[in-house]
Motif scaffolding. Structure first.
Motif, PDB file in Angstrom:
ATOM      1  N   ILE B 301       0.939  -1.103   0.402  1.00 60.55           N
ATOM      2  CA  ILE B 301      -0.136   0.121  -0.541  1.00 60.55           C
ATOM      3  C   ILE B 301       0.633   1.609   0.024  1.00 60.55           C
ATOM      4  CG2 ILE B 301      -1.369   0.739   1.575  1.00 60.55           C
ATOM      5  CD1 ILE B 301      -2.680  -1.433   2.668  1.00 60.55           C
ATOM      6  N   GLU B 302       2.037   1.273   0.821  1.00 60.20           N
ATOM      7  CA  GLU B 302       2.292   2.240   1.666  1.00 60.20           C
ATOM      8  C   GLU B 302       3.710   3.355  -0.194  1.00 60.20           C
ATOM      9  OE1 GLU B 302       2.903   4.999   3.441  1.00 60.20           O
ATOM     10  OE2 GLU B 302       0.465   3.215   4.521  1.00 60.20           O
ATOM     11  N   SER B 308      -7.375  -0.402  -3.857  1.00 62.50           N
ATOM     12  CA  SER B 308      -8.803  -0.335  -3.422  1.00 62.50           C
ATOM     13  C   SER B 308      -8.094  -1.611  -2.432  1.00 62.50           C
ATOM     14  CB  SER B 308     -10.167   0.392  -4.204  1.00 62.50           C
ATOM     15  OG  SER B 308      -9.992  -0.881  -4.306  1.00 62.50           O
ATOM     16  N   ALA B 324      -6.726   6.197   8.442  1.00 64.92           N
ATOM     17  CA  ALA B 324      -5.584   7.452   7.604  1.00 64.92           C
ATOM     18  C   ALA B 324      -4.921   7.119   6.200  1.00 64.92           C
ATOM     19  CB  ALA B 324      -4.151   7.147   7.958  1.00 64.92           C
ATOM     20  N   ARG B 325      -6.293   5.662   5.727  1.00 64.45           N
ATOM     21  CA  ARG B 325      -5.799   5.607   4.052  1.00 64.45           C
ATOM     22  C   ARG B 325      -7.223   5.368   3.353  1.00 64.45           C
ATOM     23  NH1 ARG B 325      -2.135   7.392   5.852  1.00 64.45           N
ATOM     24  NH2 ARG B 325       0.405   6.264   5.098  1.00 64.45           N
ATOM     25  N   PRO B 326      -8.018   6.980   3.554  1.00 63.58           N
ATOM     26  CA  PRO B 326      -9.555   5.941   2.912  1.00 63.58           C
ATOM     27  C   PRO B 326      -9.392   5.766   1.790  1.00 63.58           C
ATOM     28  CG  PRO B 326      -8.447   8.993   3.794  1.00 63.58           C
ATOM     29  CD  PRO B 326      -7.937   7.527   4.090  1.00 63.58           C
ATOM     30  N   ASP B 327      -8.358   7.040   0.363  1.00 64.74           N
ATOM     31  CA  ASP B 327      -9.062   6.389  -0.231  1.00 64.74           C
ATOM     32  C   ASP B 327      -8.266   5.014  -1.223  1.00 64.74           C
ATOM     33  OD1 ASP B 327      -8.468   8.583  -1.592  1.00 64.74           O
ATOM     34  OD2 ASP B 327      -7.506   9.054  -1.981  1.00 64.74           O
ATOM     35  N   VAL B 328      -7.684   4.590  -0.378  1.00 65.51           N
ATOM     36  CA  VAL B 328      -7.471   2.580   0.055  1.00 65.51           C
ATOM     37  C   VAL B 328      -8.792   1.374   0.480  1.00 65.51           C
ATOM     38  CG1 VAL B 328      -6.713   0.567   0.029  1.00 65.51           C
ATOM     39  CG2 VAL B 328      -5.328   2.716  -0.412  1.00 65.51           C
ATOM     40  N   PHE B 329      -9.055   2.080   1.494  1.00 69.26           N
ATOM     41  CA  PHE B 329     -10.006   1.740   2.617  1.00 69.26           C
ATOM     42  C   PHE B 329     -11.015   1.692   2.653  1.00 69.26           C
ATOM     43  CE2 PHE B 329      -6.022   0.353   4.214  1.00 69.26           C
ATOM     44  CZ  PHE B 329      -6.040  -1.134   4.162  1.00 69.26           C
ATOM     45  N   PHE B 330     -12.182   1.076   2.186  1.00 69.81           N
ATOM     46  CA  PHE B 330     -14.165   1.830   2.438  1.00 69.81           C
ATOM     47  C   PHE B 330     -14.408   2.432   4.429  1.00 69.81           C
ATOM     48  CE2 PHE B 330     -15.569   0.778  -1.433  1.00 69.81           C
ATOM     49  CZ  PHE B 330     -14.651  -0.120  -2.288  1.00 69.81           C
ATOM     50  N   ASN B 331     -13.951   3.479   4.312  1.00 70.60           N
ATOM     51  CA  ASN B 331     -14.648   3.947   5.434  1.00 70.60           C
ATOM     52  C   ASN B 331     -15.784   5.098   5.538  1.00 70.60           C
ATOM     53  OD1 ASN B 331     -11.950   2.777   6.248  1.00 70.60           O
ATOM     54  ND2 ASN B 331     -10.662   4.556   5.583  1.00 70.60           N
ATOM     55  N   GLY B 332     -16.533   4.637   6.752  1.00 69.71           N
ATOM     56  CA  GLY B 332     -17.527   5.131   6.322  1.00 69.71           C
ATOM     57  C   GLY B 332     -17.448   6.860   6.845  1.00 69.71           C
ATOM     58  N   GLY B 335     -15.210   8.346   9.586  1.00 69.17           N
ATOM     59  CA  GLY B 335     -13.516   8.234   8.962  1.00 69.17           C
ATOM     60  C   GLY B 335     -12.890   6.889   9.845  1.00 69.17           C
ATOM     61  N   SER B 540       4.213   1.583   8.361  1.00 69.62           N
ATOM     62  CA  SER B 540       3.236   2.426   8.371  1.00 69.62           C
ATOM     63  C   SER B 540       2.795   3.680   9.068  1.00 69.62           C
ATOM     64  CB  SER B 540       2.328   1.527   9.271  1.00 69.62           C
ATOM     65  OG  SER B 540       2.377   1.530  10.666  1.00 69.62           O
ATOM     66  N   GLY B 541       4.263   3.773   9.242  1.00 69.35           N
ATOM     67  CA  GLY B 541       4.740   5.646  10.325  1.00 69.35           C
ATOM     68  C   GLY B 541       4.012   5.593  11.777  1.00 69.35           C
TER      69      GLY B 541
END
Lengths: 553, 553
Positions: B301-302, B308, B324-332, B335, B540-541
């Motif tokens: 991912i990084e 996605s 912290a990675r909303p473009d990748v994961f399906f978040n509400g 957040g 993951s920082g």
């Protein structure tokens, strides 16, 4: 290891940021989540952006038509190059979007009423088709490679916080809403009315998933797609129904099933309380159903045949009846039906013994399609329910009876039954050498012919001539010969060889009505439990309220 | 027509009436919908009735363990003969229910941690198994022939009106809740905390679906099922990963995929940013994923590989990272991640190019199973995603490349890849003459052997010896020979004939590492993008927060 410092800076919230910006410009056109009717076009022109992927609720039955009409009325200078995801392309404005230059690309599942026009627009390059899907496949892609930027939905009632009551026609709304709400898509909903929170009968979709609600100019369009007037059921349908009941339902003890749309299966529904009753089949077959609330199911329900019905959607006029039969239908605590197309499709795929449906065309290998010359009608739910799901692991007697393979490879099989007359109205043969779909696919530049159900998934074909038990065939030649034996004097049927057919009857691959003890002379309308819409209303004790086009009283 | 007057009187609201009566007796033990912790047992003893069908949330990861512990503690004189529906039988109290005489019948999908004990209890007659399902098949039956009378669920937060926030591990909750709420089942939910409505981050399930909420004695049990410590990935896994990346991912341009659980696929995840990068594959393969938030996905991912990820559930420690990675994961909108097992399974079935997973045992026909001697482990999601779905109608390059058939019968094919070492730890062969599942099935009285994935659905098998391209085989003999060629010195592999294998390599049915230009000497841990959990945290920082059992610092 590679360290994080060596990596390029990357933005991770482009969708979130874009949504926030859309909502910011939308704010001028709404009061909280509520959009005033006259402001909808302004809102859309601010919130929808060129190139967006837009999921528009065109379902099998209900249509977000206020939103689609308003979107089609937007300025193509402001909104253009949209990529539309529409389950069912049913409204003329769905295609106006393309003619007006607002949208360019279309992914869909079904295009019944617009199938001729869509073929023309594909031909002249106005519509670029992504793919034609089965319903659940299109929704599935919304969570993989086709996440929508904007979703346009419809509901019966909404409150000002965006909580939604769908009424009986829940259909696809929760799934599309989920695809939008949980990947930073903008969720816009038209409701027949906006009411106080305490007036919502129940919440089908939580307000925290919804960005905007607007009261529609008129109630959403709803097509009575599953209503079949028994007056149009003729003797051929009745004979096929008798053959199917004896040769398939009774023989395999089919307990759970889905019925496709059409007069063929409507005839079966209306024969259960009469012919089925005479055969002593009540309580033994056809207890658990996955289908919309077909009015022609009422006599079977009232006669105690049906334990449960799970529905993909509702059906016009059936709401009071379904509400009054909560043991049978899936109703909410408020008493009204809730449907769900994804769960219905899942149930129809994995949890039933049999899928049975009508086909417009069947070729010699039992491939079938509803795509005929010049019509790009799509697939709907049939491909999902009309195949043998290799992921199934539980057994039922019907499923086990069709088992094949040895040792670890042995598994059961779903009954996938094609039901068709040998000829359609006007003397058009159902059984053909080559499906029209092959040519239509080529003309539309599709990578594969748009086949609805593949022949190797079909276990049985039923015509007025008899039953072909294709699942028993050991070779492709056997399959073809069995199919030809019941295909009448169509191009496929004329291949049949009388001696070969006799051998197939002896081996149980083919059964004629006499083999099934079906008395063809009894195949007439007196066998129907209801012979008119009025009869259905009487059976329902007045609870069924047919739409006006089905009333003549 | 038969008139309504001639029909017997029938009650249509037995379920509704029964529910109302249950709620009436339950009322003494709650305040509105809220049940005090000390009163839960009293409530259950009043609301659950002998013979009930009870759906208990035992998911792949999260467990309604306060409810299951309390149910197992109930008086078997009051509650008995329950028919339990449990997706994942993971907790000892799931089986205590049977030993204590509270439950007798079990329908399930998976029984990993309890697989040995369940086999014993079936053997001695304490547990009567209905069937072992794939996940979605079990849920599907809740809408057909197994509607639950009571459902026992878990959530992160609830308000006093029953609105639920599931957090990242939404998993099966919405689907089971729907089966209960919309057919007059009683819906009882344990929450980690009961909060004010304004404190709910979002609503995952509306309160109008829920009858009771109770604050659990401790947070629900959550297993970090998808966490694999890179330290345990050895050279054989790395070699298999290299072979898979070149021989399958690159060759077929696999864009969308599901990875099963285990070290084999974890190795692939950790090789994408190193080996995959060297091959220039970023942006060409592995962009859209359907899988839980595997920590071993972090480096990919990084490094910008992943567009996605849609998830069946969450994963312990991954919540801050996913947020912290909303473009990748399906978040509400709040957040945080939302998952959904049904939609994930749908996506993994219909919307991806490839399913790849490890197998414990594979026979000469490529049938595979995780059921081994004495363990009744069940199926989980693999049968659904690990088969070629005949209902799929859209094309992708990978799917089309495997197309077969002519004319109307031509269609594409999903890549279903089995990944396995020839031998497991302790020198146990993976490839065997006969799956243990055949005997286990017989012993447990199952109608068919509990096979996880059927050989005819498997398109590729990958071992450290090479790739068998089974989809290219024209005959069963070809399939068997191709499989034998990469099965090493196992009973299956010893059948291989050297000259035959050479012919299969020439025809492209078999590829050895040298055929794929995989340099086996490079197969070592220096290729891993992360070699420890600590490395993953660094990638993951600091956002990934591994559970304590995975920390040694």
């Amino acid at each position: 290891m590679a360290t994080t410092s060596s990596r390029p800076q990357k933005r991770w919230d482009t969708r979130r940021t874009a949504k926030a910006e859309r909502l910011r410009t939308g704010a001028a056109h709404c009061d909280g989540k509520v959009v005033e009717r006259g402001r909808l076009k302004d809102l859309l022109q601010n919130v929808v952006r060129p190139g967006d992927r837009v999921a528009l609720e065109g379902d099998n039955q209900k249509q977000a038509d206020y939103l689609s009409r308003t979107l089609a009325d937007c300025d193509p200078e402001r909104i253009n190059k949209l990529h539309m995801l529409i389950s069912s392309v049913s409204r003329s404005e769905h295609l106006d979007l393309f003619e007006r230059g607002i949208a360019t690309k279309l992914d869909l599942a079904y295009a019944g009423p617009q199938s001729v026009r869509i073929a023309q627009l594909v031909d002249d390059g106005t519509v670029q088709i992504g793919a034609i899907h089965t319903y659940v496949e299109l929704y599935a892609r919304m969570f993989v490679d086709l996440p929508p930027d904007v979703v346009l939905l419809c509901a019966d009632k909404a409150d000002r916080d965006g909580n939604l009551y769908t009424g009986a026609n829940t259909e696809d709304t929760p799934t599309i809403a989920e695809a939008g709400a949980f990947h930073d898509g903008v969720v816009i909903v038209q409701a027949n009315e906006i009411v106080g929170s305490e007036e919502l009968p129940r919440v089908d979709i939580p307000g925290s998933w919804v960005d905007y609600v607007v009261a529609a100019d008129r109630p959403f369009f709803l097509e009575p797609l599953f209503t079949r007037d028994p007056r149009h059921i003729g003797d051929v349908e009745i004979l096929k129904a008798m053959i199917a009941i004896r040769g398939v339902y009774e023989r395999h003890e089919v307990v759970s099933l889905n019925h496709g749309i059409g007069f063929d299966t409507a005839a079966i529904e209306l024969l259960l309380p009469t012919y089925g009753e005479q055969l002593g089949l009540r309580g033994r077959i056809a207890k658990h159903w996955v289908l919309n609330p077909h009015p022609t199911m009422i006599p079977a329900i009232e006669s105690g045949w049906v334990e449960s019905i799970y529905s993909f959607g509702g059906e016009s006029g059936m709401n009071r009846y379904a509400a009054a039969r909560p043991d049978v239908f899936f109703n909410g605590a408020d008493g009204s039906l809730r449907s769900n197309r994804v769960l219905g499709q899942l149930a129809g795929q994995y949890a039933v013994d049999m899928f049975i449906g009508s086909s417009l065309q069947i070729d010699g290998d039992a491939n079938s399609s509803t795509v005929t010359d010049g019509r790009l009608s799509g697939f709907g739910g049939a491909p999902n329910m009309g195949h043998d799901p290799h992921g199934r692991r539980h057994s039922t007697p019907a499923w086990l009876e069709l088992a094949r393979g040895e040792g670890a490879s042995r598994r059961g099989r779903k009954l996938v039954v094609a039901l068709a007359p040998t000829f359609r109205a006007g003397g058009v043969p159902t059984f053909v050498e080559t499906l029209d779909a092959v040519d239509v696919g080529k003309q539309a530049g599709m990578p594969l012919p748009p086949v609805m159900i593949y022949g190797d998934d079909v276990s049985h074909v039923v015509t007025e001539e008899g039953v072909a038990y294709l699942y028993k065939a050991h070779s492709l030649a056997d399959r073809r010969d069995a199919l030809a034996a019941i295909a009448g004097v169509t191009p496929v049927g004329r291949r049949a060889d009388a001696r070969r057919t006799e051998a197939l009857r002896r081996d149980g691959l083919v059964a004629f009505p006499e083999d099934l003890e079906v008395e063809t002379r009894l195949a007439n309308r007196s066998l129907l439990a209801a012979r008119s819409i009025e009869d259905l209303v009487a059976w329902s004790g007045g609870l069924y309220e047919p739409p006006s086009q089905f009333r003549d009283w």
